[in-house]
Design a protein around this motif. Structure first.
Motif, mmCIF file in Angstrom:
data_model
loop_
_atom_site.group_PDB
_atom_site.id
_atom_site.type_symbol
_atom_site.label_atom_id
_atom_site.label_comp_id
_atom_site.label_asym_id
_atom_site.label_seq_id
_atom_site.Cartn_x
_atom_site.Cartn_y
_atom_site.Cartn_z
ATOM 1 N N CYS A 157 0.843 -1.197 0.000
ATOM 2 C CA CYS A 157 0.000 0.000 0.000
ATOM 3 C C CYS A 157 0.879 1.249 0.000
ATOM 4 O O CYS A 157 1.913 1.285 0.663
ATOM 5 C CB CYS A 157 -0.897 0.000 1.238
ATOM 6 N N ASN A 159 -0.550 4.325 0.646
ATOM 7 C CA ASN A 159 -1.391 5.393 1.197
ATOM 8 C C ASN A 159 -0.897 5.986 2.506
ATOM 9 O O ASN A 159 -1.196 7.124 2.817
ATOM 10 C CB ASN A 159 -2.820 4.891 1.369
ATOM 11 N N PHE A 160 -0.226 5.213 3.307
ATOM 12 C CA PHE A 160 0.301 5.718 4.586
ATOM 13 C C PHE A 160 -0.757 6.412 5.444
ATOM 14 O O PHE A 160 -0.557 7.547 5.883
ATOM 15 C CB PHE A 160 1.509 6.646 4.348
ATOM 16 N N CYS A 161 -1.881 5.764 5.661
ATOM 17 C CA CYS A 161 -2.825 6.264 6.661
ATOM 18 C C CYS A 161 -2.036 6.306 7.972
ATOM 19 O O CYS A 161 -1.241 5.397 8.241
ATOM 20 C CB CYS A 161 -4.028 5.337 6.767
ATOM 21 N N TYR A 163 -2.337 5.746 11.011
ATOM 22 C CA TYR A 163 -2.444 4.741 12.075
ATOM 23 C C TYR A 163 -1.988 3.358 11.623
ATOM 24 O O TYR A 163 -1.965 2.416 12.409
ATOM 25 C CB TYR A 163 -3.910 4.624 12.548
ATOM 26 N N CYS A 164 -1.644 3.193 10.335
ATOM 27 C CA CYS A 164 -1.564 1.842 9.756
ATOM 28 C C CYS A 164 -0.119 1.392 9.540
ATOM 29 O O CYS A 164 0.722 2.128 9.020
ATOM 30 C CB CYS A 164 -2.324 1.828 8.436
ATOM 31 N N VAL A 166 0.631 -1.291 7.634
ATOM 32 C CA VAL A 166 0.748 -2.081 6.398
ATOM 33 C C VAL A 166 1.850 -1.586 5.447
ATOM 34 O O VAL A 166 2.680 -2.381 4.979
ATOM 35 C CB VAL A 166 -0.624 -2.189 5.677
ATOM 36 N N PRO A 167 1.928 -0.277 5.131
ATOM 37 C CA PRO A 167 2.957 0.137 4.170
ATOM 38 C C PRO A 167 4.380 -0.183 4.653
ATOM 39 O O PRO A 167 5.289 -0.323 3.834
ATOM 40 C CB PRO A 167 2.757 1.652 4.059
ATOM 41 N N GLN A 201 -4.664 -4.631 -0.651
ATOM 42 C CA GLN A 201 -4.843 -3.634 0.404
ATOM 43 C C GLN A 201 -5.617 -2.434 -0.119
ATOM 44 O O GLN A 201 -6.279 -1.756 0.617
ATOM 45 C CB GLN A 201 -3.485 -3.171 0.952
ATOM 46 N N HIS A 242 -10.496 1.817 -1.354
ATOM 47 C CA HIS A 242 -10.227 3.100 -0.700
ATOM 48 C C HIS A 242 -11.118 4.150 -1.368
ATOM 49 O O HIS A 242 -11.087 4.290 -2.592
ATOM 50 C CB HIS A 242 -8.753 3.476 -0.851
ATOM 51 N N ARG A 281 -6.465 10.232 5.456
ATOM 52 C CA ARG A 281 -7.293 9.413 4.564
ATOM 53 C C ARG A 281 -7.488 10.070 3.187
ATOM 54 O O ARG A 281 -7.959 9.423 2.253
ATOM 55 C CB ARG A 281 -8.651 9.131 5.212
HETATM 56 S S1 SF4 Z 1 -5.408 1.608 6.185
HETATM 57 FE FE1 SF4 Z 1 -5.510 0.603 4.195
HETATM 58 S S2 SF4 Z 1 -5.197 2.273 2.717
HETATM 59 FE FE2 SF4 Z 1 -4.465 3.054 4.700
HETATM 60 S S3 SF4 Z 1 -2.259 2.566 4.743
HETATM 61 FE FE3 SF4 Z 1 -3.331 0.849 5.725
HETATM 62 S S4 SF4 Z 1 -3.637 -0.661 4.086
HETATM 63 FE FE4 SF4 Z 1 -3.170 1.325 3.105
#
Ligand code: SF4
Length: 443
Positions: A157, A159-161, A163-164, A166-167, A201, A242, A281
């Motif tokens: 991903c 996007n670098f939200c 709180y996340c 994942v990236p 994602q 998204h 977001r």
């Molecule tokens: S919440 Fe979803 S869109 Fe945002 S960084 Fe995490 S995986 Fe990516």
């Protein structure tokens, strides 16, 4: 003649659908190597824990399982392998903290899993497991015996939200080749799969520029729809979407092609612009509502579900009220609702004005109570409707009833023989019991 003992594996999977799909891919590799799955960890030559980092609770649980299996190794020898987001996040620390682990395979080392199996089979230990420069998709993600399965189309991903995690643990977005996606769908259909979920994602930013490209998500949907229908697949879903990337072309494609489920999971996360901005977001409440309107006006009858994250740093009572009013306005069919927990290594973890635990829980309870009411209203409002469902299994309660799911992923039970499992049918919804519809088949 040398006869190798039958090798057995035991697998535990935590976390998201991507992890489940990747576990299924690893299981295919075990099968290709002639390994047998066991339901008893104490019988396994190899125990694999596929971990998740999305919430602290998931990590705490995985550390507990790692400690448990490390202790079991004092009683008998077996190989302990850890994969998934925690493996990528902690790597060296994991080996130091739990010396019972034999291999920690991060996101970019899974392609070498076959070499690990070769080594275990011949009693060797690999000193290092090579990393690939980018994520490598496994050729097949089929869960044995299932009629509904995931097909990864993207990984990572961008996007670098705030709180996340994942990236940081799964890396940048990479799109899978349409040729590989098509082959997997064809093979799944041949193996009896009737429903697929395209997985990533952030599927809406699918972008293939290699051979056969360029292809965006709407283009991929058209390609997949024609292939899936020809191969006998009756329903296609996709997650996660998204809101900032769900294009009008994608809405148009779904509207035109009934093979796509009349349902979209569209994560909103919060109803307050202030919080959405702090979450990074990149859309506003008004953008989200406009998108919902566009979807509903082009695809009448479609249901929408969402994710909600309550208790983000700085969240006020007014922000919570905005979220409650968004729920009332959109009327989601259902929502996955969580309260915020900081993830070390993300920007939000160092944001000021943390919401106290008790306040977070009280706010979440209010949001959940409202959504429960809305979901129940929607379900009761659907009684009397006739809809298509995919029969997935026997009902857990009654042998002469089957369990099925609607387009919106809602659960339905109705009388039918087990021979119907794996087929689509049409039912009339008769009543609601908890989160499940009771129904009858209409021919
Ligand atoms: S919440 Fe979803 S869109 Fe945002 S960084 Fe995490 S995986 Fe990516």
């Amino acid at each position: 003649m040398f006869i190798r003992e039958t090798m057995r594996y035991f697998i535990e999977t935590y976390g998201c659908q991507m992890n489940k799909a990747e576990s299924a891919a690893l299981e295919n590799q075990f099968a290709d190597h002639g390994w047998i799955k066991t339901a008893e960890a104490d019988e396994a030559n190899l125990v694999l824990i596929n971990t998740c980092s999305v919430r602290i609770t998931a990590e705490t649980r995985a550390w507990g399982r790692i400690a448990h299996y490390s202790a079991r190794k004092r009683l008998r020898p077996f190989t302990l392998v850890v994969t998934g987001c925690m493996a990528e996040r902690f790597k060296e620390k994991m080996l130091q903290k739990a010396p019972g682990i034999d291999y920690v395979l991060g996101t970019f080392q899974k392609a070498a899993f076959g070499l690990v199996l070769d080594a275990v089979e011949t009693g060797r230990h690999l000193e290092s497991v090579e990393e690939t420069p980018q994520f490598v998709f496994a050729p097949s993600h089929r869960e044995t015996g299932s009629f509904s399965t995931f097909v990864p189309i993207m990984h990572g991903c961008d996007n670098f939200c705030s709180y996340c995690i994942v990236p940081y643990v799964r890396g940048r977005e990479i799109s899978r080749s349409p040729v590989a996606i098509s082959k997997e769908i064809h093979d799944l259909a041949q193996a009896g799969v009737r429903e697929i979920t395209l997985l990533g994602q952030n599927v809406n930013s699918y972008q293939w520029t290699g051979e056969g490209g360029p292809l965006d998500f709407a283009g991929l949907l058209r390609l997949v729809a024609s292939q899936a229908l020809a191969a006998g697949i009756g329903r296609i879903r996709f997650v996660s979407s998204h809101p900032k990337d769900l294009s009008r072309a994608t809405i148009e494609t779904i509207a035109e092609l009934p093979v796509f489920a009349r349902h979209i999971h569209l994560c909103v996360q919060h109803g307050s612009d202030r919080v959405l901005s702090a979450m990074n977001r990149k859309y506003t409440r008004a953008d989200y509502l406009a998108l919902v309107d566009a979807i509903r006006s082009r695809i009448p009858g479609i249901t929408i579900s969402t994710d909600i994250l309550i208790g983000f740093p700085g969240e006020t009572e007014e922000d919570v009220e905005e979220t409650l009013s968004l729920l009332r306005e959109v009327r989601f069919a259902y929502a996955f609702m969580y309260h915020y927990n900081p993830r070390e290594g993300t920007p939000a973890a160092s944001m000021p004005d943390r919401v106290p635990e008790l306040v977070k829980k009280e706010r979440l309870a209010r949001v959940m109570a409202l959504q429960k009411e809305i979901s129940s209203d929607i379900m009761h409002g659907m009684v009397g409707n006739e809809i298509n469902v995919l029969i997935e299994s026997l009902s857990k309660r009654k042998d002469d009833e089957v369990f099925a799911r609607t387009d919106a992923d809602m659960m339905v039970v109705f009388p039918a023989p087990s021979s119907r499992i794996g087929s689509f049918t049409r039912v009339r919804l008769e009543s609601v019991q908890g989160h499940t519809f009771k129904a009858v088949e209409v021919m």
